[in-house]
Design a protein around this motif. Structure first.
Motif, PDB file in Angstrom:
ATOM      1  N   ARG A  97       0.829  -1.212   0.000  1.00 45.77           N
ATOM      2  CA  ARG A  97       0.000   0.000   0.000  1.00 45.77           C
ATOM      3  C   ARG A  97       0.865   1.265   0.000  1.00 45.77           C
ATOM      4  O   ARG A  97       0.581   2.212  -0.733  1.00 45.77           O
ATOM      5  N   MET A 117      -5.702   2.018  -1.969  1.00 49.78           N
ATOM      6  CA  MET A 117      -6.531   0.814  -1.897  1.00 49.78           C
ATOM      7  C   MET A 117      -7.430   0.686  -3.122  1.00 49.78           C
ATOM      8  O   MET A 117      -7.657  -0.419  -3.632  1.00 49.78           O
ATOM      9  N   THR A 118      -7.935   1.814  -3.613  1.00 54.32           N
ATOM     10  CA  THR A 118      -8.753   1.786  -4.824  1.00 54.32           C
ATOM     11  C   THR A 118      -7.951   1.253  -6.006  1.00 54.32           C
ATOM     12  O   THR A 118      -8.436   0.428  -6.795  1.00 54.32           O
ATOM     13  N   LEU A 120      -5.240  -0.658  -5.808  1.00 49.69           N
ATOM     14  CA  LEU A 120      -4.934  -2.070  -5.585  1.00 49.69           C
ATOM     15  C   LEU A 120      -6.122  -2.955  -5.924  1.00 49.69           C
ATOM     16  O   LEU A 120      -5.957  -4.063  -6.457  1.00 49.69           O
ATOM     17  N   GLU A 121      -7.297  -2.467  -5.637  1.00 50.53           N
ATOM     18  CA  GLU A 121      -8.494  -3.230  -6.006  1.00 50.53           C
ATOM     19  C   GLU A 121      -8.607  -3.345  -7.517  1.00 50.53           C
ATOM     20  O   GLU A 121      -8.998  -4.385  -8.052  1.00 50.53           O
ATOM     21  N   ARG A 122      -8.229  -2.286  -8.202  1.00 43.64           N
ATOM     22  CA  ARG A 122      -8.323  -2.283  -9.663  1.00 43.64           C
ATOM     23  C   ARG A 122      -7.398  -3.326 -10.293  1.00 43.64           C
ATOM     24  O   ARG A 122      -7.723  -3.897 -11.332  1.00 43.64           O
ATOM     25  N   HIS A 124      -6.522  -6.079  -8.680  1.00 44.03           N
ATOM     26  CA  HIS A 124      -6.829  -7.347  -8.007  1.00 44.03           C
ATOM     27  C   HIS A 124      -5.787  -7.734  -6.952  1.00 44.03           C
ATOM     28  O   HIS A 124      -5.516  -8.922  -6.749  1.00 44.03           O
ATOM     29  N   LYS A 126      -5.797  -6.106  -3.677  1.00 38.39           N
ATOM     30  CA  LYS A 126      -6.186  -5.459  -2.422  1.00 38.39           C
ATOM     31  C   LYS A 126      -5.787  -6.304  -1.217  1.00 38.39           C
ATOM     32  O   LYS A 126      -5.430  -5.767  -0.148  1.00 38.39           O
ATOM     33  N   HIS A 127      -5.825  -7.625  -1.373  1.00 39.13           N
ATOM     34  CA  HIS A 127      -5.510  -8.526  -0.260  1.00 39.13           C
ATOM     35  C   HIS A 127      -4.030  -8.485   0.141  1.00 39.13           C
ATOM     36  O   HIS A 127      -3.659  -8.994   1.202  1.00 39.13           O
ATOM     37  N   ALA A 129      -2.315  -5.562   0.517  1.00 40.91           N
ATOM     38  CA  ALA A 129      -2.014  -4.178   0.893  1.00 40.91           C
ATOM     39  C   ALA A 129      -0.999  -4.059   2.016  1.00 40.91           C
ATOM     40  O   ALA A 129      -0.114  -3.198   1.978  1.00 40.91           O
ATOM     41  N   ALA A 147      -0.168   0.042 -10.567  1.00 44.18           N
ATOM     42  CA  ALA A 147      -1.091   0.769  -9.680  1.00 44.18           C
ATOM     43  C   ALA A 147      -0.449   2.057  -9.184  1.00 44.18           C
ATOM     44  O   ALA A 147      -1.104   3.110  -9.118  1.00 44.18           O
TER      45      ALA A 147
END
Length: 242
Positions: A97, A117-118, A120-122, A124, A126-127, A129, A147
């Motif tokens: 992160r 975080m947004t 990282l979600e994009r 894939h 996020k887990h 971080a 990212a």
């Protein structure tokens, strides 16, 4: 996509000793386009990206970004509108992160954690971080680098073989994320790739470099289906071209 140039290069040369590695009498990148650079190793793609990133200055000639002279001495405010993602990701110590949020923190963005975080979600991830950036795989590191490159919303995104050594699923993800950002924000993208199929999928235009010279630039469909230069035709057919 605008018809106005984001970049204009005039009589630009880059030399290492007596060897000229880039020789561009005239070259433009259109504002808001995805321009793919193709060519064999050593053709000058990475050197051109470094010039476009303002990391190197030419030995002769001028590079202009939105009408302003652009080289190593360019104003920091102008350089911050451009980001270059290298072929080998350079991650910092700390968490995944914090790596993604690095550019945001430098710009004083208070909610950098949420924005990181947004992103990282994009991609894939996020887990991951809170995982140390040194403890992730090479493919994951490449996605983290992407990212990070996109997190602060650059006007120009420069990509040096960003999917090299990635599995097909991650190649597709990188292409999806970059093109989605391009569509959402009108990002100007210059993408160096050795993959003909990728250049055809993602490029608005494609430019072939050989020995530091641009041999042909054309819309992607024309470049691959009806090239004007015999060297381009040979390259598209998978033949060795020098």
């Amino acid at each position: 996509m605008s018809d106005q140039p984001a970049y204009r290069l005039e009589n630009l040369t880059v030399a290492v000793g007596s060897r000229v590695v880039l020789d561009l009498p005239a070259f433009e990148v259109v504002h808001g386009e995805v321009l793919c650079l193709v060519g064999p190793p050593g053709s000058g793609k990475s050197t051109l990206l470094r010039i476009l990133a303002g990391l190197d200055s030419p030995n002769a000639g001028v590079a202009w970004l939105r009408g302003q002279r652009f080289d190593r001495k360019a104003p920091a405010t102008l350089k911050r509108t451009v980001t270059l993602m290298f072929q080998r990701p350079l991650l910092l110590t700390g968490t995944v992160r914090s790596n993604v949020g690095y550019g945001l923190r430098l710009r004083g963005v208070s909610d950098w954690r949420a924005k990181a975080m947004t992103m990282l979600e994009r991609v894939h991830l996020k887990h991951l971080a809170d995982r140390p950036a040194t403890a992730i795989s090479g493919g994951e590191a490449q996605l983290v680098a992407l990212a990070r490159a996109l997190a602060f919303g650059p006007e120009v995104l420069l990509l040096d073989e960003p999917t090299n050594n990635l599995d097909p699923a991650r190649v597709a993800l990188v292409e999806e994320v970059v093109l989605a950002d391009h569509q959402e924000r009108g990002t100007t993208v210059v993408w160096a790739t050795h993959n003909h199929f990728q250049a055809r999928r993602v490029g608005d235009r494609v430019a072939l470099l050989l020995e530091g010279k641009v041999i042909e630039t054309a819309p992607a469909t024309e470049f691959f289906e009806c090239p004007c230069d015999l060297r381009t035709a040979a390259f598209v057919q998978g033949k060795m071209v020098y």
